[in-house]
Design a protein around this motif. Structure first.
Motif, mmCIF file in Angstrom:
data_model
loop_
_atom_site.group_PDB
_atom_site.id
_atom_site.type_symbol
_atom_site.label_atom_id
_atom_site.label_comp_id
_atom_site.label_asym_id
_atom_site.label_seq_id
_atom_site.Cartn_x
_atom_site.Cartn_y
_atom_site.Cartn_z
ATOM 1 N N MET A 148 0.818 -1.220 0.000
ATOM 2 C CA MET A 148 0.000 0.000 0.000
ATOM 3 C C MET A 148 0.851 1.269 0.000
ATOM 4 S SD MET A 148 -2.935 -0.928 2.789
ATOM 5 C CE MET A 148 -3.415 0.796 2.824
ATOM 6 N N SER A 149 1.982 1.233 0.690
ATOM 7 C CA SER A 149 2.721 2.465 0.956
ATOM 8 C C SER A 149 3.176 3.172 -0.310
ATOM 9 C CB SER A 149 3.915 2.171 1.861
ATOM 10 O OG SER A 149 4.777 1.224 1.251
ATOM 11 N N VAL A 150 3.834 2.446 -1.209
ATOM 12 C CA VAL A 150 4.391 3.087 -2.403
ATOM 13 C C VAL A 150 3.301 3.446 -3.406
ATOM 14 C CG1 VAL A 150 5.953 2.777 -4.350
ATOM 15 C CG2 VAL A 150 6.599 1.954 -2.108
ATOM 16 N N GLN A 151 2.328 2.560 -3.558
ATOM 17 C CA GLN A 151 1.329 2.762 -4.602
ATOM 18 C C GLN A 151 0.301 3.837 -4.240
ATOM 19 O OE1 GLN A 151 -0.334 -0.946 -6.256
ATOM 20 N NE2 GLN A 151 1.294 -2.062 -5.210
ATOM 21 N N LYS A 152 -0.111 3.886 -2.982
ATOM 22 C CA LYS A 152 -1.223 4.761 -2.624
ATOM 23 C C LYS A 152 -0.838 5.902 -1.687
ATOM 24 C CE LYS A 152 -4.677 1.083 -3.213
ATOM 25 N NZ LYS A 152 -5.767 0.317 -2.561
ATOM 26 N N LEU A 153 0.050 5.636 -0.726
ATOM 27 C CA LEU A 153 0.303 6.615 0.330
ATOM 28 C C LEU A 153 1.408 7.595 -0.006
ATOM 29 C CD1 LEU A 153 -0.004 4.242 3.432
ATOM 30 C CD2 LEU A 153 -1.756 5.725 2.430
ATOM 31 N N VAL A 154 2.552 7.093 -0.504
ATOM 32 C CA VAL A 154 3.699 7.971 -0.772
ATOM 33 C C VAL A 154 3.396 9.045 -1.814
ATOM 34 C CG1 VAL A 154 6.067 8.036 -1.665
ATOM 35 C CG2 VAL A 154 5.422 6.323 0.017
ATOM 36 N N PRO A 155 2.712 8.721 -2.942
ATOM 37 C CA PRO A 155 2.411 9.778 -3.916
ATOM 38 C C PRO A 155 1.628 10.936 -3.310
ATOM 39 C CG PRO A 155 1.997 7.624 -4.873
ATOM 40 C CD PRO A 155 2.262 7.393 -3.416
ATOM 41 N N ARG A 156 0.870 10.656 -2.256
ATOM 42 C CA ARG A 156 0.032 11.698 -1.657
ATOM 43 C C ARG A 156 0.721 12.381 -0.470
ATOM 44 N NH1 ARG A 156 -6.225 10.871 0.515
ATOM 45 N NH2 ARG A 156 -6.567 13.032 1.159
ATOM 46 N N PHE A 157 1.414 11.582 0.364
ATOM 47 C CA PHE A 157 1.953 12.133 1.607
ATOM 48 C C PHE A 157 3.480 12.210 1.646
ATOM 49 C CE2 PHE A 157 -2.120 10.059 2.747
ATOM 50 C CZ PHE A 157 -2.821 11.179 3.185
ATOM 51 N N GLY A 158 4.173 11.631 0.675
ATOM 52 C CA GLY A 158 5.631 11.723 0.611
ATOM 53 C C GLY A 158 6.332 11.079 1.792
ATOM 54 N N ARG A 159 7.383 11.746 2.289
ATOM 55 C CA ARG A 159 8.214 11.159 3.344
ATOM 56 C C ARG A 159 7.457 10.989 4.663
ATOM 57 N NH1 ARG A 159 11.758 16.524 4.044
ATOM 58 N NH2 ARG A 159 10.395 17.669 5.454
ATOM 59 N N LYS A 160 6.308 11.636 4.807
ATOM 60 C CA LYS A 160 5.525 11.465 6.031
ATOM 61 C C LYS A 160 5.124 10.006 6.237
ATOM 62 C CE LYS A 160 3.604 16.164 5.977
ATOM 63 N NZ LYS A 160 2.365 16.973 5.815
ATOM 64 N N VAL A 161 5.013 9.275 5.130
ATOM 65 C CA VAL A 161 4.673 7.846 5.221
ATOM 66 C C VAL A 161 5.797 7.090 5.921
ATOM 67 C CG1 VAL A 161 4.155 5.757 3.903
ATOM 68 C CG2 VAL A 161 3.231 7.959 3.160
ATOM 69 N N LEU A 162 7.045 7.370 5.522
ATOM 70 C CA LEU A 162 8.182 6.714 6.151
ATOM 71 C C LEU A 162 8.298 7.100 7.622
ATOM 72 C CD1 LEU A 162 9.138 7.304 2.941
ATOM 73 C CD2 LEU A 162 11.150 6.115 3.807
ATOM 74 N N GLN A 163 8.072 8.371 7.915
ATOM 75 C CA GLN A 163 8.146 8.816 9.307
ATOM 76 C C GLN A 163 7.024 8.200 10.142
ATOM 77 O OE1 GLN A 163 8.357 13.119 8.310
ATOM 78 N NE2 GLN A 163 10.301 13.116 9.420
ATOM 79 N N ALA A 164 5.845 8.063 9.534
ATOM 80 C CA ALA A 164 4.751 7.383 10.229
ATOM 81 C C ALA A 164 5.121 5.928 10.495
ATOM 82 C CB ALA A 164 3.472 7.461 9.393
ATOM 83 N N GLY A 165 5.846 5.302 9.542
ATOM 84 C CA GLY A 165 6.304 3.927 9.732
ATOM 85 C C GLY A 165 7.256 3.810 10.910
ATOM 86 N N ALA A 166 8.181 4.766 11.040
ATOM 87 C CA ALA A 166 9.131 4.741 12.154
ATOM 88 C C ALA A 166 8.404 4.883 13.490
ATOM 89 C CB ALA A 166 10.165 5.851 11.993
ATOM 90 N N LEU A 167 7.448 5.810 13.554
ATOM 91 C CA LEU A 167 6.691 6.017 14.793
ATOM 92 C C LEU A 167 5.799 4.811 15.102
ATOM 93 C CD1 LEU A 167 5.659 9.781 14.459
ATOM 94 C CD2 LEU A 167 7.510 8.795 15.836
ATOM 95 N N THR A 168 5.245 4.193 14.067
ATOM 96 C CA THR A 168 4.419 2.998 14.268
ATOM 97 C C THR A 168 5.257 1.853 14.816
ATOM 98 O OG1 THR A 168 2.982 3.657 12.425
ATOM 99 C CG2 THR A 168 2.837 1.372 13.145
ATOM 100 N N MET A 169 6.482 1.703 14.298
ATOM 101 C CA MET A 169 7.367 0.665 14.823
ATOM 102 C C MET A 169 7.720 0.944 16.283
ATOM 103 S SD MET A 169 10.029 -0.641 11.894
ATOM 104 C CE MET A 169 10.480 -2.056 12.910
ATOM 105 N N VAL A 170 7.946 2.209 16.624
ATOM 106 C CA VAL A 170 8.222 2.564 18.024
ATOM 107 C C VAL A 170 7.036 2.162 18.911
ATOM 108 C CG1 VAL A 170 8.544 4.476 19.637
ATOM 109 C CG2 VAL A 170 9.811 4.446 17.492
ATOM 110 N N ALA A 171 5.819 2.438 18.432
ATOM 111 C CA ALA A 171 4.620 2.064 19.192
ATOM 112 C C ALA A 171 4.548 0.547 19.376
ATOM 113 C CB ALA A 171 3.373 2.572 18.475
#
Length: 489
Positions: free
Chosen positions: A309-332
């Motif tokens: 989902m990340s590359v196809q749908k989320l990154v085109p819209r939100f950019g690097r925020k997707v990766l940062q959300a991934g880092a915070l989600t892993m921390v959680a």
């Protein structure tokens, strides 16, 4: 994708079968170390060279050679009659993987138009998630089934049909490509980068078993000197004939330099987590390899789903925020896992691990595929092989650093002498050590979140895809090849 999956599975499948190999071949402890470390060393040391060879001699050609070598080496591993033969075969397997793996990313980068690359990297991220956890599970199943009385050997022999399929499919469907200008292999650069990586990774790989000898620390410090000499020589090589092993100009590309930094630190997290997780479940909790492997299935599914989902749908819209959300989600997920391990102790059940594993898996999936996409997004196509080799090598270096840190963040808090006198306390001690290691992994993930601010707000290729998407969609693959002069028949 077939080759990428085969490599990822092979890197993790062996650990589960180590006790069986030890019994069957009568392997010494030193030989067992080399069976696991030999592959990693040969692989890491040859990645940059393998990527550059693809640029020079053709990425399809190197891919097929590497796949053939990997398949042959797997057969030699499966039929090994002695520990020495198995170690030698594993070294050969790692060297062949170093030729094969860099071509995967570089072939994707030069074959697909910009607007399609995101989908492909999404698939690549899903494969990473699947391979990371299916290796131990597959190893446990194949060893436990003892097919035809072969015990551990099927974990290597399973590569034969997969490798042959990869060769046949690759030969038919992959289009040959190489750098547009004639490049020559930088022999001095090859020697320097191989020496530097061996000096860094070998002491890290075997440091704990050897009780961190002085020569190991000197070797790692000396690797920095060799790396500096490599950079100096590569600058000279650019001035001399414009054909260096490592394109230092790549580090002037902000997305590449920042992505490499994230790749290194993320590799550290992976190196710490996967090893301590296995030790915690199999030694601390006393679970069988199969039970531990099945526990990881929800994690694998979560990684694959989020990566797609990340590359196809989320990154085109939100950019690097997707990766940062991934880092915070892993921390959680890490914090939740620490809480669950502390609450249930040694009586924890696999189903109680599902929530933190799913959260961590979703976070990892949001990082792995977009990260590869971001690192390579602005790399010139003629340097795709060199860049791919650097990406893979950086990840391996991070993993090695993480494995080295396990001795500090995990074993460093375990009193082995006390446990030898009180075996009943092993479970509690390993649970505490697991929580401590998770805390360190969470701290590194927080650093990764901050480093990600250096990534481009939105990957460049998605902008390009929007501009030329209509033309590219209507054009068949052959037309795209003709459109791109870098690709050659």
């Amino acid at each position: 994708m077939t080759a990428a999956f085969m490599d990822l599975v092979d890197a993790t499948i062996v650990n589960i079968a180590i006790p069986s190999i030890e019994r069957d071949l009568g392997a010494s402890f030193g030989a067992i170390q080399w069976i696991t470390a030999g592959y990693a060393l040969a692989f890491a040391a040859g990645l940059i060279t393998g990527g550059r060879l693809g640029d020079i001699y053709g990425r399809k050609r190197l891919f097929l050679l590497g796949t053939a070598g990997f398949t042959l080496a797997s057969a030699l591993c499966g039929f090994a009659a002695s520990p020495e033969m198995l170690v030698a075969s594993r070294l050969l397997q790692g060297a062949a993987a170093a030729m094969m793996v860099p071509q995967v990313l570089s072939i994707i980068h030069v074959t697909f138009p910009a607007h399609e690359r995101g989908k492909v990297f999404g698939m690549f991220g899903a494969i990473i998630g699947l391979g990371a956890v299916s290796g131990p599970l597959l190893g446990a199943l194949l060893t436990q089934w003892n097919i035809a009385g072969l015990e551990w050997r099927p974990i290597f022999l399973i590569n034969l049909p997969v490798g042959i399929a990869g060769l046949l499919l690759g030969r038919k469907f992959i289009t040959e490509s190489k750098a547009p200008k004639a490049l020559r292999l930088d022999i001095v650069g090859v020697l320097l980068v191989t020496l530097a990586l061996l000096m860094l990774i070998y002491p890290l790989t075997r440091g704990r078993e050897l009780d961190w000898p002085l020569w190991g620390h000197l070797c790692m410090a000396g690797s920095l000197v060799v790396f500096a000499a490599l950079v100096s020589y590569e600058k000279y090589k650019v001035r001399k004939d414009g054909s260096p092993l490592i394109e230092l100009s790549l580090f002037k590309v902000k997305s590449f330099a920042a992505g490499i930094a994230v790749q290194l630190t993320f590799g550290v997290v992976m190196g710490i987590f996967f090893l301590v997780w296995t030790l915690y479940m199999q030694i601390g909790l006393g679970w069988s390899p199969l039970k531990a492997g099945l526990t990881g299935v929800p994690f694998s599914i979560a990684v694959s789903t989020a990566a797609g989902m990340s590359v196809q749908k989320l990154v085109p819209r939100f950019g690097r925020k997707v990766l940062q959300a991934g880092a915070l989600t892993m921390v959680a997920g890490v914090l939740l896992y620490m809480a669950m391990a502390g609450r249930y102790g040694t009586s924890i059940d696999p189903w109680q691990m599902i929530p933190p594993l799913v959260v961590m898996g979703l976070g990892m999936g949001l990082i792995v595929a977009p990260l590869t996409d971001a690192v390579l997004s602005e790399v010139p196509r003629e340097h795709a092989g060199s860049a791919s080799g650097l990406v893979n090598t950086t990840g391996q270096m991070g993993m090695a650093l993480g494995l080295g840190l396990v001795s500090v963040v995990f074993f460093g808090v375990i009193d082995e002498e006390r446990l030898a006198k009180a075996p009943a306390e092993v479970g509690a001690a390993f649970t505490d050590a697991f929580q401590n290691a998770l805390g360190w992994a969470g701290a590194v993930l927080a650093v990764i979140f901050l480093v990600m601010f250096a990534l481009p707000a939105k990957p460049k290729q998605h902008v390009e895809g929007a501009e030329d998407g209509d033309d590219a969609v209507e054009m068949p693959t052959d037309a795209v090849v003709e459109k791109e002069p870098v690709l050659t028949r």
